[in-house]
Design a protein around this motif. Structure first.
Motif, short mmCIF file in Angstrom:
data_model
loop_
_atom_site.label_atom_id
_atom_site.label_comp_id
_atom_site.label_asym_id
_atom_site.label_seq_id
_atom_site.Cartn_x
_atom_site.Cartn_y
_atom_site.Cartn_z
N MET A 103 7.82 -5.04 -4.95
CA MET A 103 7.86 -3.90 -5.85
C MET A 103 7.20 -2.68 -5.23
O MET A 103 7.70 -1.55 -5.36
N ALA A 104 6.10 -2.89 -4.51
CA ALA A 104 5.40 -1.77 -3.88
C ALA A 104 6.28 -1.10 -2.84
O ALA A 104 6.39 0.13 -2.78
N VAL A 105 6.94 -1.91 -1.99
CA VAL A 105 7.83 -1.35 -0.98
C VAL A 105 9.01 -0.66 -1.65
O VAL A 105 9.40 0.46 -1.27
N GLY A 106 9.59 -1.30 -2.66
CA GLY A 106 10.72 -0.70 -3.36
C GLY A 106 10.37 0.60 -4.05
O GLY A 106 11.12 1.58 -4.00
N GLN A 107 9.20 0.64 -4.69
CA GLN A 107 8.77 1.86 -5.38
C GLN A 107 8.55 3.00 -4.39
O GLN A 107 8.98 4.14 -4.63
N GLY A 108 7.86 2.70 -3.30
CA GLY A 108 7.58 3.75 -2.31
C GLY A 108 8.84 4.32 -1.70
O GLY A 108 9.01 5.54 -1.62
N TRP A 155 1.08 4.57 -0.03
CA TRP A 155 1.19 3.66 -1.17
C TRP A 155 1.50 2.24 -0.69
O TRP A 155 0.87 1.27 -1.14
N MET A 156 2.43 2.10 0.25
CA MET A 156 2.79 0.77 0.75
C MET A 156 1.64 0.15 1.54
O MET A 156 1.40 -1.06 1.46
#
Length: 253
Positions: free
Chosen positions: A166-171, A212-213
């Motif tokens: 989710m973190a990678v996708g959001q960033g 963020w990532m």
């Protein structure tokens, strides 16, 4: 060739962040090989472009930049597919209907992006700049669409996102979404008005997404909460009910 402070700081910052994210993925052993490859490629390309610019070689700068466009797009596409694989194949095999929805949506999105890009005629002083803006717009549209498609498909099928994914996708979704906006402005204004300010905005957003990532991938994912006793009892009762129905069907035959 003289470097202004406005150009030097973002260049150095972006390269440092790429290397930092690469270090985090490798050191913390996160399952993102395409992301690691992409960060390594970005760091090497930035170094080569910096050297070409430093020694005033416009010829080699243009050649390195052009050669990297196709690789950059391929790695971004691979990263979208890597996220799709983790989210839509949680047990190693595709969830039912996930592959079809993702493939159909991806093809439709790429076709729509191609039509929009062909319709756009950015004002540019050279043919190379004309196709460069078109290519950037197509790339940003396709990659953004793929990341959004993964999220929508997962939500529609009731699939959970692991925190790191989710973190990678959001960033990357935030970055590619703003890429679409800035590239659209560049397609309208061309290379004469607001081109470099928009490039700096895009670079700044990229740096924020990488930060963020880095922060999220450095931390371990929280442990999954155990299933509540009520839910365990419900699952056990449902299992027994299914076994009972199957026995009745067998007896009927």
């Amino acid at each position: 060739m003289h470097f202004s402070l406005v150009d030097t700081i973002p260049w150095a910052t972006g390269s440092a962040l790429n290397l930092t994210l690469l270090f985090v993925v490798l050191w913390r052993r996160r399952p993102f090989p395409v992301l690691a490859t992409y960060m390594a490629f970005e760091a090497i390309r930035s170094l080569l472009l910096f050297l070409a610019y430093l020694y005033g070689s416009k010829y080699w700068y243009a050649r390195i930049y052009d050669a990297g466009l196709g690789i950059d797009f391929a790695l971004q596409l691979g990263l979208a597919l890597e996220i799709a694989r983790i989210v839509l194949r949680p047990t190693g095999t595709w969830v039912r209907d996930a592959r079809f929805r993702f493939a159909a949506g991806g093809i439709a999105g790429a076709a729509t992006a191609a039509v929009l890009v062909w319709w756009v005629t950015p004002p540019a002083s050279t043919t190379r700049q004309f196709w460069e803006i078109r290519g950037n717009l197509f790339t940003s549209l396709v990659i953004c669409e793929l990341f959004v498609l993964v999220s929508l498909t997962a939500n529609q099928l009731g699939l959970g996102w692991r925190n790191h994914v989710m973190a990678v996708g959001q960033g990357l979704t935030a970055w590619t979404s703003l890429m679409v906006v800035t590239t659209s402005f560049q397609s309208f204004f061309g290379t004469r008005h607001l081109y470099m300010p928009l490039e700096r905005v895009r670079g700044a957003i990229y740096d924020v997404a990488i930060c963020w990532m880095i922060l999220q991938l450095w931390r371990d994912e929280p442990e999954r909460q155990p299933i509540s006793s009520d839910l365990q009892e419900y699952i056990l009762a449902l299992h027994k009910r299914v076994e009972y129905d199957l026995r009745r069907l067998d007896a009927g035959h």
